[in-house]
Design an enzyme around this catalytic site. Structure first.
Site, PDB file in Angstrom:
ATOM      1  N   CYS A 105       0.837  -1.204   0.000  1.00 45.95           N
ATOM      2  CA  CYS A 105       0.000   0.000   0.000  1.00 45.95           C
ATOM      3  C   CYS A 105       0.873   1.255   0.000  1.00 45.95           C
ATOM      4  O   CYS A 105       2.093   1.200   0.099  1.00 45.95           O
ATOM      5  CB  CYS A 105      -0.894  -0.001   1.233  1.00 45.95           C
ATOM      6  SG  CYS A 105       0.042   0.172   2.770  1.00 45.95           S
ATOM      7  N   ALA A 135       3.213   1.743   2.858  1.00 46.65           N
ATOM      8  CA  ALA A 135       4.417   0.928   2.688  1.00 46.65           C
ATOM      9  C   ALA A 135       5.414   1.642   1.787  1.00 46.65           C
ATOM     10  O   ALA A 135       6.623   1.631   2.032  1.00 46.65           O
ATOM     11  CB  ALA A 135       4.061  -0.440   2.100  1.00 46.65           C
ATOM     12  N   ARG A 182      12.575  -4.359   6.180  1.00 54.67           N
ATOM     13  CA  ARG A 182      13.144  -4.089   4.867  1.00 54.67           C
ATOM     14  C   ARG A 182      14.664  -4.090   4.831  1.00 54.67           C
ATOM     15  O   ARG A 182      15.263  -3.934   3.794  1.00 54.67           O
ATOM     16  CB  ARG A 182      12.602  -2.774   4.302  1.00 54.67           C
ATOM     17  CG  ARG A 182      12.986  -2.552   2.844  1.00 54.67           C
ATOM     18  CD  ARG A 182      12.002  -1.650   2.179  1.00 54.67           C
ATOM     19  NE  ARG A 182      12.441  -1.080   0.926  1.00 54.67           N
ATOM     20  CZ  ARG A 182      13.036   0.094   0.796  1.00 54.67           C
ATOM     21  NH1 ARG A 182      13.313   0.823   1.868  1.00 54.67           N
ATOM     22  NH2 ARG A 182      13.369   0.550  -0.379  1.00 54.67           N
ATOM     23  N   HIS A 184       5.425   6.028  -3.000  1.00 53.97           N
ATOM     24  CA  HIS A 184       6.732   6.574  -3.409  1.00 53.97           C
ATOM     25  C   HIS A 184       6.546   8.016  -3.878  1.00 53.97           C
ATOM     26  O   HIS A 184       7.285   8.912  -3.484  1.00 53.97           O
ATOM     27  CB  HIS A 184       7.327   5.794  -4.591  1.00 53.97           C
ATOM     28  CG  HIS A 184       7.538   4.339  -4.347  1.00 53.97           C
ATOM     29  ND1 HIS A 184       7.461   3.405  -5.349  1.00 53.97           N
ATOM     30  CD2 HIS A 184       7.839   3.649  -3.217  1.00 53.97           C
ATOM     31  CE1 HIS A 184       7.695   2.200  -4.852  1.00 53.97           C
ATOM     32  NE2 HIS A 184       7.936   2.324  -3.563  1.00 53.97           N
TER      33      HIS A 184
HETATM   34 FE1  ICS Z   1      12.800   0.234  -6.049  1.00 50.52          FE
HETATM   35 MO1  ICS Z   1      10.644  -4.854  -2.033  1.00 50.52          MO
HETATM   36 FE2  ICS Z   1      12.240  -2.201  -5.993  1.00 50.52          FE
HETATM   37 FE3  ICS Z   1      10.944  -0.547  -4.544  1.00 50.52          FE
HETATM   38 FE4  ICS Z   1      13.374  -1.115  -3.976  1.00 50.52          FE
HETATM   39 FE5  ICS Z   1      12.564  -3.028  -2.487  1.00 50.52          FE
HETATM   40 FE6  ICS Z   1      11.421  -4.075  -4.508  1.00 50.52          FE
HETATM   41 FE7  ICS Z   1      10.151  -2.430  -3.028  1.00 50.52          FE
HETATM   42  C1  ICS Z   1      11.787  -2.227  -4.098  1.00 50.52           C
HETATM   43  S1  ICS Z   1      14.245  -1.397  -5.914  1.00 50.52           S
HETATM   44  S2  ICS Z   1      12.700  -5.109  -3.077  1.00 50.52           S
HETATM   45  S3  ICS Z   1      10.930  -0.666  -6.727  1.00 50.52           S
HETATM   46  S4  ICS Z   1      11.938  -4.253  -6.667  1.00 50.52           S
HETATM   47  S5  ICS Z   1      14.424  -1.890  -2.203  1.00 50.52           S
HETATM   48  S6  ICS Z   1       9.343  -4.272  -3.836  1.00 50.52           S
HETATM   49  S7  ICS Z   1      12.469   0.876  -3.985  1.00 50.52           S
HETATM   50  S8  ICS Z   1      10.927  -2.856  -1.017  1.00 50.52           S
HETATM   51  S9  ICS Z   1       9.078  -0.586  -3.349  1.00 50.52           S
END
Ligand code: ICS
Length: 471
Positions: free
Chosen positions: A56, A59, A90, A189
């Site tokens: 979500c 998150a 994380r 994000h």
């Molecule tokens: Fe970028 Mo889990 Fe990506 Fe994002 Fe990053 Fe992580 Fe995953 Fe999540 C990631 S690189 S591993 S899009 S592929 S560290 S889902 S920021 S936390 S939101």
């Protein structure tokens, strides 16, 4: 052939669901590439009734973008669950002393009760902010990470933050990342990026700037990834003035506008910031990929090309220095991993960024999917994958399980929600979010660990014991 396979998997759904889910699959063909990603639907609401892997907005902000800023206290504002279940999951590592100048491994929550829902949580928020400055005098600032109820009851966290920033004389950032916003963590994000832009970016100056000042953008230091990346840039002669946001500080958010170049690893989660800095401060940006030696060499050279001959020479020297070690790793592990079939399903970046690292080891990505990627991510993904491979958007648990079995894969790379199902099926599995408590995987230091981890997983004798039992 793969097209038929996907059709077979979707056959189990009712007609309407099938029609809907079909739009989230694409077989990689030249035709599909030339039409862009017109055939693949992404970044839209998950289908009710099926198991989505998505998270979500909260998150995306608290867990991903803001959480790793170590010298600020991030309040999970709302009921206890969101804070509790996002606590320390994380692996965004940070240097410092816990509770003194590093709060990343702590969980501070306003722990809403019924009375807060009925009468509002603003008063409580003020009290918590005062308590934070008493308990943690070295905390540099506070963020308010909104959970769903905060938006539903209409609390004015902006007013509280403004008032308290004055009273406590520190930056206090309200973030409207209520979980119900958007269709996945991706909007979180964006909201978090906007809050950085509006409340902290450009708020401090850098005493001294230089021609080699760069920012690392979108590396969250999972298992130490940002550290393994930063040393490469520094070895090349560049000066990293800000690292966003893994092992990052408030000051690094404030001074990033002084860099000469933005280097962005995770485009999905921070493209908004590099776009903004380009427009507002005229800072160019470029993407790079430090997974696996091939991509790392390519990226280092592309970065060096943006600078003068000194940096370019340093870059070649450095590649020459590290290459024998990288070749040795490939020579050791490639015979054990060659032609092994891999299925990936990760968030918004790694499903394409890690492909090169697997290919360096001779492994074959037969299908790759994202939880929450957008059109621009798929446009970057198609050319990276082989003809005929399957590309999936927001795949359900059922779809993944069926595909993994039908494709007879040797390795699945996904998250903790997926992991144990595959273990029980006897399919080797690596967590590609947390690196399965290993890492780093970035850079030269990371590849060494990546190769060993993949070998350890794929070639573990334990899988045969499980499979035999089934028969
Ligand atoms: Fe970028 Mo889990 Fe990506 Fe994002 Fe990053 Fe992580 Fe995953 Fe999540 C990631 S690189 S591993 S899009 S592929 S560290 S889902 S920021 S936390 S939101």
């Amino acid at each position: 052939e793969n097209k038929k396979l996907v059709e077979e998997v979707l056959e189990a759904y009712p007609k309407k669901a099938k029609k809907d889910r079909e739009k989230h699959f694409q077989i990689n063909t030249e035709e599909a590439q030339s039409c862009g990603t017109c055939a693949l639907k992404s970044n839209i609401k998950s289908r009710p009734g099926v198991m989505t892997p998505r998270g979500c907005s909260y998150a995306g902000s608290k867990g991903v973008v803001w959480g790793p800023i170590k010298d600020m206290v991030h309040i999970s504002h709302g009921p206890i669950g969101c804070g509790q279940y996002s606590w320390g999951t994380r692996r965004n590592y940070a240097n410092g002393t816990l509770g003194i100048d590093n709060f990343t491994a702590m969980q501070i929550t306003s722990d809403f009760q019924e009375t807060d829902i009925v009468f509002g949580g603003d008063k409580k928020l003020e009290v918590i902010m005062r308590e934070i400055t008493e308990m943690f005098p070295l905390a540099k600032g506070i963020t308010v990470q909104s959970e769903c109820p905060v938006g539903l009851i209409g609390d004015d966290i902006e007013a509280v933050s403004k008032k308290m920033a004055k009273e406590l004389d520190m930056p206090i950032v309200p973030v409207r990342c209520e979980g119900f916003r958007g269709v996945s963590q991706s909007l979180g994000h964006h909201i978090a990026n906007d809050a950085i832009r509006d409340f902290v970016l450009g708020k401090a100056e850098l005493a001294e700037t230089g021609p080699y000042d760069v920012n690392i953008i979108g590396d969250y230091n999972i298992g130490g990834d940002a550290w393994a990346s930063r040393i490469l840039l520094e070895e090349m002669g560049l000066r990293v003035i800000a690292q966003w946001s893994g092992d990052g500080t408030l000051n690094e958010l404030e001074i990033a506008h002084k860099a000469k170049l933005n280097l962005i690893h995770c485009h999905r989660s921070m493209n908004y910031m590099v776009d903004h800095m380009e427009k507002a401060y005229d800072i160019p940006w470029m993407e790079y990929n430090f997974f696996g030696p091939s991509k790392t060499y390519e990226s280092l050279r592309a970065i060096a090309a943006r600078f003068d001959a000194t940096i370019q020479e340093n870059c070649e020297k450095m590649i020459a220095k590290h290459k024998p070690a990288m070749d040795a790793i490939i020579n050791k592990y490639k015979p054990r991993l060659e032609n092994k079939k891999v299925l990936l399903m990760i968030g918004g970046l790694r499903s394409r960024h890690t492909i090169g690292a697997y290919e360096d080891l001779g492994m074959d990505i037969v299908a790759s999917g994202y939880e929450f990627a957008h059109k621009d991510d798929y446009e970057r993904t198609f050319p990276m994958m082989k003809e005929g491979t399957i590309i999936m958007d927001d795949p359900t648990a059922y779809e993944l399980e069926e595909l993994a079995q039908k494709l007879n894969v040797d390795l699945v790379g996904s998250g903790v929600k997926e992991k144990y199902v595959y273990h029980k099926m006897g399919v080797p599995f690596r967590q590609m979010h947390s690196w399965d408590y290993s890492g780093p995987y970035h850079g030269f230091d990371g590849f060494k660990i990546f190769a060993k981890d993949m070998d350890m997983t794929v070639n573990s004798p334990v899988w045969n014991l499980i499979r035999k039992k089934e028969k």
